[in-house]
Design a protein around this motif. Structure first.
Motif: not given
Length: 402
Positions: A86, A38, A89-90, A165, A98-99, A93-95, A102-103
């Motif tokens: 979370s 990613r 969301g993966f 994914r 965003a990650f 998420a690409e930035t 999620l963390w």
């Protein structure tokens, strides 16, 4: 009393089913390569790990308090929702930002579950069956979790090769399936005699429980043990593919082997406790691991057996430790005390991981592993000399002795 011969009661079967849904095996073996794919680099991945650790530490006591206020089962529900969101969301998420979000969700979800799950089980056994069976039931629940983890780990690579994914979709849906399971489980009567546990009650409870015998030395000793095991995890892959001579393709089966052995060990945690007694199980098993950490420095081929010992010892100690803390925590603030103990364990990891990494950079990972073992043996001996961990220095009502 729970019988070993007959089928467990329905409520315990539901707990085992919940444990089966609480696995990260679908995506854990491909987590890092997914993030690299990613566009993240190793520095960013490490920073995300630091963010998660920080939120776990900061969130442990508040989420434990929330478990005492809203109920154990409801706290588990919140944790499952956060974890499922979370992981799902993966998929989008690409930035880096965003990650990071999620963390944070991931860390809070873990924090909501950490104290409330064991508190729910202990109180359910206390109210309906026999709390003396906690280690056995908790260990077998962990075994169910480990077996499902091993099975899903074997599917992770195939899912990832088809679509990166898919492991996260499968993992998110599995975590989400814990929600209906939890809704079918009863809440415990953790507020006794109409007593309400308020935010003002939390600091005195933590001060009394964690800074007095018998919990203070035991939690500190366990924090050292869990800390060195967590730090040593970082070196399994370089040692396995270096001095131990395994290929990179053998790492998957190696980790599946770790998980299978952990499942077996967790299943028999209650028998380990009966054989050694609670105190000596908590003292001797970590001490044995610390001593064997030095062996690969002298005999590198022994590294893999030591890692198997480390993984199995941790899964054996975890339910025994949780049962011990439960036995010495008051009912009203039980989840708060359990979460505070988890916070102490996390705090011990924070300095040990970078220090071990610095030693490995300056020397070799084998030296770092030996250093962790030596550190534990010295520090653990000092704790034991100060006050024997795991001793029964508590009065019968679960309150600490003077």
């Amino acid at each position: 009393m729970l019988s070993r011969e007959r089928l467990p009661p329905r409520i315990i079967l539901k707990y085992y089913l919940y444990q089966a849904t609480a696995t990260f095996g679908f995506f854990w073996p491909v987590f890092t390569i997914f993030l690299l794919d990613r566009g993240l680099n190793y520095t960013q991945i490490g920073l995300l790990g630091s963010i998660s650790a920080a939120f776990v530490v900061v969130g442990e006591v508040p989420t434990g308090y929330a478990g005492d206020r809203i109920g154990r089962r409801n706290s588990l529900l919140v944790g499952s929702v956060l974890l499922a969101l979370s992981v799902l969301g993966f998929l989008v998420a690409e930035t880096f930002l965003a990650f990071a979000v999620l963390w944070v969700l991931w860390a809070l979800g873990l924090a909501f579950r950490s104290g409330s799950g064991d508190a729910w089980l202990y109180e359910t056994l206390e109210e309906r069956l026999d709390e003396g069976e906690f280690t056995r039931v908790r260990g077998r629940g962990g075994s169910v979790n480990q077996w499902l983890s091993a099975a899903t780990m074997l599917a992770a690579g195939a899912l990832y090769s088809y679509d990166p994914r898919l492991p996260f979709l499968a993992g998110g849906l599995l975590l989400a399936s814990s929600i209906p399971v939890l809704l079918s489980m009863p809440e415990t009567n953790h507020q006794q005699d109409g007593e309400t546990f308020t935010v003002l009650d939390a600091p005195p409870v933590l001060r009394e429980q964690l800074t007095n015998p018998p919990l203070r030395s035991t939690v500190l000793y366990l924090a050292l043990f869990f800390g060195i095991v967590n730090a040593a995890d970082e070196f399994i892959q370089p040692i396995a593919t270096g001095p131990a001579g395994l290929s990179e393709t053998a790492l998957g089966p190696l980790y599946a082997g770790f998980t299978v052995l952990a499942a077996v060990t967790s299943y028999f945690a209650g028998d380990v406790e009966e054989l050694l007694s609670t105190q000596w199980a908590l003292v001797l098993v970590p001490g044995l691991v610390g001593a064997f950490f030095v062996v690969p420095l002298l005999l590198p081929v022994a590294a893999l057996p030591v890692f198997f010992l480390m993984k199995s010892a941790r899964t054996a100690v975890a339910p025994i430790a949780s049962g011990y803390v439960n036995d010495h925590a008051g009912a009203a603030g039980r989840a708060t005390v359990l979460s505070a103990a988890s916070m102490v364990y996390a705090l011990a990891r924070l300095p040990l991981k970078p220090l071990a990494g610095a030693v490995a950079d300056a020397t070799t990972p084998l030296v770092a592993i030996a250093g962790l073992g030596g550190c534990f043996l010295v520090a653990g001996s000092l704790v034991f000399a100060w006050e024997r961990p795991g001793s029964d220095a508590a009065v019968g009502d679960g309150q600490p002795a003077d």
